[in-house]
Design a protein around this motif. Structure first.
Motif, PDB file in Angstrom:
ATOM      1  N   MET A  83       0.850  -1.178   0.000  1.00 53.85           N
ATOM      2  CA  MET A  83       0.000   0.000   0.000  1.00 53.85           C
ATOM      3  C   MET A  83       0.894   1.239   0.000  1.00 53.85           C
ATOM      4  O   MET A  83       1.897   1.293   0.715  1.00 53.85           O
ATOM      5  N   ASN A  84       0.553   2.241  -0.835  1.00 51.21           N
ATOM      6  CA  ASN A  84       1.365   3.454  -0.813  1.00 51.21           C
ATOM      7  C   ASN A  84       0.830   4.425   0.242  1.00 51.21           C
ATOM      8  O   ASN A  84      -0.204   4.181   0.870  1.00 51.21           O
ATOM      9  N   LEU A  85       1.536   5.526   0.418  1.00 46.16           N
ATOM     10  CA  LEU A  85       1.218   6.440   1.510  1.00 46.16           C
ATOM     11  C   LEU A  85      -0.159   7.077   1.347  1.00 46.16           C
ATOM     12  O   LEU A  85      -0.920   7.190   2.319  1.00 46.16           O
ATOM     13  N   PHE A 249      -1.396  11.022  12.828  1.00 45.39           N
ATOM     14  CA  PHE A 249      -1.313  12.074  13.848  1.00 45.39           C
ATOM     15  C   PHE A 249      -1.667  13.440  13.247  1.00 45.39           C
ATOM     16  O   PHE A 249      -2.450  14.205  13.828  1.00 45.39           O
ATOM     17  N   LEU A 250      -1.104  13.755  12.068  1.00 44.87           N
ATOM     18  CA  LEU A 250      -1.371  15.060  11.459  1.00 44.87           C
ATOM     19  C   LEU A 250      -2.851  15.242  11.133  1.00 44.87           C
ATOM     20  O   LEU A 250      -3.415  16.327  11.346  1.00 44.87           O
ATOM     21  N   LEU A 251      -3.469  14.191  10.597  1.00 45.13           N
ATOM     22  CA  LEU A 251      -4.898  14.272  10.266  1.00 45.13           C
ATOM     23  C   LEU A 251      -5.722  14.693  11.475  1.00 45.13           C
ATOM     24  O   LEU A 251      -6.557  15.600  11.398  1.00 45.13           O
ATOM     25  N   ASN A 252      -5.480  14.049  12.597  1.00 38.72           N
ATOM     26  CA  ASN A 252      -6.278  14.328  13.787  1.00 38.72           C
ATOM     27  C   ASN A 252      -5.854  15.618  14.475  1.00 38.72           C
ATOM     28  O   ASN A 252      -6.697  16.368  14.973  1.00 38.72           O
ATOM     29  N   PHE A 253      -4.542  15.888  14.498  1.00 38.27           N
ATOM     30  CA  PHE A 253      -4.055  17.096  15.171  1.00 38.27           C
ATOM     31  C   PHE A 253      -4.535  18.359  14.459  1.00 38.27           C
ATOM     32  O   PHE A 253      -5.070  19.277  15.088  1.00 38.27           O
ATOM     33  N   ILE A 254      -4.351  18.401  13.144  1.00 41.15           N
ATOM     34  CA  ILE A 254      -4.791  19.573  12.375  1.00 41.15           C
ATOM     35  C   ILE A 254      -6.312  19.717  12.467  1.00 41.15           C
ATOM     36  O   ILE A 254      -6.842  20.830  12.608  1.00 41.15           O
ATOM     37  N   GLY A 255      -7.013  18.563  12.414  1.00 42.47           N
ATOM     38  CA  GLY A 255      -8.471  18.614  12.528  1.00 42.47           C
ATOM     39  C   GLY A 255      -8.917  19.209  13.852  1.00 42.47           C
ATOM     40  O   GLY A 255      -9.849  20.021  13.900  1.00 42.47           O
ATOM     41  N   VAL A 256      -8.242  18.826  14.937  1.00 46.06           N
ATOM     42  CA  VAL A 256      -8.601  19.368  16.258  1.00 46.06           C
ATOM     43  C   VAL A 256      -8.281  20.853  16.346  1.00 46.06           C
ATOM     44  O   VAL A 256      -9.060  21.635  16.905  1.00 46.06           O
ATOM     45  N   VAL A 257      -7.152  21.262  15.772  1.00 46.51           N
ATOM     46  CA  VAL A 257      -6.748  22.678  15.834  1.00 46.51           C
ATOM     47  C   VAL A 257      -7.788  23.576  15.174  1.00 46.51           C
ATOM     48  O   VAL A 257      -8.238  24.565  15.761  1.00 46.51           O
ATOM     49  N   TYR A 258      -8.195  23.234  13.941  1.00 48.12           N
ATOM     50  CA  TYR A 258      -9.177  24.114  13.299  1.00 48.12           C
ATOM     51  C   TYR A 258     -10.564  23.971  13.933  1.00 48.12           C
ATOM     52  O   TYR A 258     -11.346  24.918  13.961  1.00 48.12           O
ATOM     53  N   MET A 259     -10.841  22.770  14.472  1.00 51.18           N
ATOM     54  CA  MET A 259     -12.162  22.574  15.073  1.00 51.18           C
ATOM     55  C   MET A 259     -12.311  23.336  16.388  1.00 51.18           C
ATOM     56  O   MET A 259     -13.428  23.697  16.783  1.00 51.18           O
ATOM     57  N   LEU A 260     -11.176  23.616  17.069  1.00 52.41           N
ATOM     58  CA  LEU A 260     -11.249  24.403  18.305  1.00 52.41           C
ATOM     59  C   LEU A 260     -11.833  25.792  18.049  1.00 52.41           C
ATOM     60  O   LEU A 260     -12.548  26.344  18.884  1.00 52.41           O
ATOM     61  N   PHE A 261     -11.526  26.344  16.883  1.00 49.60           N
ATOM     62  CA  PHE A 261     -12.066  27.659  16.530  1.00 49.60           C
ATOM     63  C   PHE A 261     -13.560  27.600  16.202  1.00 49.60           C
ATOM     64  O   PHE A 261     -14.273  28.597  16.297  1.00 49.60           O
ATOM     65  N   LEU A 262     -14.000  26.401  15.798  1.00 50.27           N
ATOM     66  CA  LEU A 262     -15.404  26.226  15.403  1.00 50.27           C
ATOM     67  C   LEU A 262     -16.199  25.423  16.431  1.00 50.27           C
ATOM     68  O   LEU A 262     -17.358  25.084  16.170  1.00 50.27           O
ATOM     69  N   LEU A 316      -1.164  16.049   1.904  1.00 57.16           N
ATOM     70  CA  LEU A 316      -0.790  15.599   3.243  1.00 57.16           C
ATOM     71  C   LEU A 316       0.303  14.531   3.151  1.00 57.16           C
ATOM     72  O   LEU A 316       1.245  14.529   3.950  1.00 57.16           O
ATOM     73  N   ALA A 317       0.186  13.667   2.153  1.00 58.57           N
ATOM     74  CA  ALA A 317       1.207  12.628   1.961  1.00 58.57           C
ATOM     75  C   ALA A 317       2.559  13.261   1.662  1.00 58.57           C
ATOM     76  O   ALA A 317       3.595  12.831   2.198  1.00 58.57           O
ATOM     77  N   ARG A 318       2.554  14.299   0.840  1.00 56.44           N
ATOM     78  CA  ARG A 318       3.819  14.984   0.520  1.00 56.44           C
ATOM     79  C   ARG A 318       4.412  15.652   1.745  1.00 56.44           C
ATOM     80  O   ARG A 318       5.639  15.661   1.945  1.00 56.44           O
ATOM     81  N   LEU A 319       3.544  16.228   2.575  1.00 51.95           N
ATOM     82  CA  LEU A 319       4.019  16.864   3.801  1.00 51.95           C
ATOM     83  C   LEU A 319       4.684  15.831   4.713  1.00 51.95           C
ATOM     84  O   LEU A 319       5.743  16.106   5.312  1.00 51.95           O
TER      85      LEU A 319
END
Length: 555
Positions: A83-85, A249-262, A316-319
């Motif tokens: 499976m690829n990234l 980790f990035l998927l959930n962390f970034i999601g939580v960060v922007y969701m805190l504002f909303l 996100l994969a590239r990041l």
């Protein structure tokens, strides 16, 4: 509170949490054992498209009730090159949404079914001879324990309502969502189960210790903490597997960060779509409707996060590729097996099989290298034979140790039989390497003494090598493809050729056509080739025993 109240609190909290976690683990493992093999194949084959991959991740996690198990499978597939990234991250997105089924299940008021489920499950587990029914018994047992543990936790938290300090702490969470997110993440890292920490959150909220807004912030943090499992599983894997775990980790962390504002808007939306007031307090001080609100918010957050990230999964994969650099010690590790993937036995077995096939490639290279010199006079691969023999010894040691540890886990009978077969295959591959090394040592004598075989002897070596290589390639391809029907006629042909060629050698020796030194080395080579055929036949016998048939210990 009195010392008795404190004892009841601690016993209720940790006893209930223990039952909850054990019930969840028992239920998840039983679901994996009963359906894991088919779900694993679905993950492996149906993820070429990111949208399909997301759906498969959702479905698999909803069935086995463990996003951790799904993400560990994904890390294992990436490490094995299946499976690829980008595919892996799409599955993780679906797994995040699939794991919300657990919170939805907890939110149902079905505690009355817990004890009947345990009773039925225990009878099925103890008295049924059908393995599938035993698994279903474990599922029911886990289901019942989960809800009993939940009830005990709720009862344990009740005395805290009378304690000003605890009430003030949870009120503080409501006014400081970032602190609540941090607390939720840390608690999940400690407990190693987001389902357990969400259960704790629901217990706190249902008891009336925390309001809906504070509970929502805790849930967001729990979505970050749950990513620790995949990252632990990635220890000892290749770079891409580490990137997949970090991407989780990035998927959930970034999601939580922007969701805190909303968050305030999300809370209001969930309140509108969910019946009753989340913070309604009943006469006994509990909040009877808040569990459903928390479950819906958990689902809504992961649904929104999935829809936001799915179009940008390539970026996100590239990041991840930019952030996670090659780790030389892990990249150069010979055997790519990590104890961390043992939490999901189905993928651990498959990963061990992949490493076994790499070992098989090294064994084949040794046979081919000696053949090239003896038959074609080509020395190009001869220098690698000694190195490859050392590789086989390492693979034999590490794969065997891994399989022994894996066999001690709570695994299905099918997995146990596969592990037993792999012990056999690894043992015989190592022996094939030993006999190839013996041929290499004979070649060194040939070169040192400048021995030359007769044209007839060279032609005979070519003929027996052809059969040995054909038999070995056919057998190992069958093992890789899961085929149990193998033509073992080549083993008889090898034995027959060795006998005939030894007789021919005696005739040449009596006729003075070859020297004694040449004859001794020639016979040694024939004997080694026959032994390689014998160990290949041993592997074929293991395969012919069938997928689920137990095999005796090779040692």
């Amino acid at each position: 509170m009195t010392s008795s109240d404190w004892f009841n609190l601690i016993a209720g909290l940790f006893g209930g949490l223990g039952l909850f976690i054990f019930g969840m683990k028992l239920m998840s493992e039983a679901l994996q054992k009963s359906a894991g093999q088919g779900l694993k194949k679905a993950l492996e084959k149906l993820t070429s498209n990111r949208f399909v991959g997301t759906f498969v991740g959702l479905a698999v996690t909803a069935v086995i009730q463990s996003s951790s198990a799904t993400t560990v499978m994904v890390v294992g597939f990436v490490n094995a090159g299946l499976m690829n990234l980008t595919q892996a991250l799409s599955v993780v997105l679906g797994a995040n949404l699939g794991t919300t089924v657990t919170a939805q299940l907890i939110a149902f008021d079905i505690e009355a079914f817990a004890l009947p489920a345990i009773a039925i499950g225990m009878m099925m587990k103890m008295f049924s001879k059908d393995v599938t029914k035993q698994y279903w018994g474990e599922i029911l047992l886990g289901f019942g324990m989960l809800f009993i543990g939940m009830e005990i936790m709720k009862d344990g938290f009740v005395p805290l309502r009378k304690t000003d300090g605890f009430r003030d702490m949870f009120v503080f969470f409501s006014s400081n969502p970032i602190l609540a997110v941090t607390a939720g993440a840390l608690l999940t890292v400690i407990v190693q189960s987001s389902s357990a920490t969400i259960g704790i959150t629901i217990a706190l909220a249902t008891t009336g210790l925390i309001d809906f807004y504070g509970a929502c912030a805790l849930v967001l943090g729990e979505n970050i903490g749950t990513t620790i499992t995949a990252n632990l599983a990635a220890i000892g894997t290749n770079r891409t597997a580490k990137q997949a775990a970090f991407g989780h980790f990035l998927l959930n962390f970034i999601g939580v960060v922007y969701m805190l504002f909303l968050l305030r808007y999300l809370v209001d939306f969930v309140n509108i779509m969910t019946p009753h007031d989340a913070d309604f307090v009943a006469s006994d001080g509990s909040k009877p409707y808040i569990a459903r609100h928390i479950a819906n918010l958990h689902t809504m957050f992961n649904l929104i996060n999935m829809l936001v990230f799915l179009p940008f999964i390539h970026y996100l994969a590239r990041l991840c590729e930019v952030i996670i650099k090659p780790d030389k010690p892990d990249e150069n590790r010979m055997v790519r097996l990590s104890d961390n993937i043992m939490s999901t036995p189905a993928i651990a077995v498959e990963q061990a099989k992949k490493e076994l096939m790499r070992m098989s490639g090294y064994a084949e290279s040794m046979v081919v290298a000696t053949r090239k010199y003896l038959v074609d006079g080509d020395e190009s691969g001869l220098a690698d034979v000694k190195t490859l023999e050392g590789y086989l010894d390492t693979f034999d040691k590490e794969i065997s140790a891994f399989l022994v540890k894996l066999s001690m886990k709570n695994i299905s009978q099918n997995s146990a039989n596969q592990i037993n077969r792999m012990h056999h295959v690894v043992h015989n591959l190592e022996k094939i390497g030993d006999y190839s090394e013996s041929i290499y040592n004979s070649i060194k004598k040939i070169k040192k003494k400048q021995i030359v075989f007769t044209p007839e002897a060279n032609e005979e070596l070519k003929n027996i090598y052809d059969v040995v290589e054909r038999f070995y390639t056919h057998t190992m391809n069958s093992y890789m493809n899961g085929t149990s029907k193998i033509d073992t006629e080549d083993e008889d042909i090898i034995d027959s050729l060795r006998k005939r060629f030894k007789k021919n050698h005696v005739k040449r020796l009596n006729a003075g056509e070859c020297t004694i030194d040449a004859g001794l080395i020639y016979v040694d080579i024939l004997n080694c080739l026959e032994k390689i055929g014998d160990h290949t036949f041993n592997i074929a016998q293991v395969l012919m025993a069938g997928e689920n048939a137990p095999v005796a210990n090779p040692h």
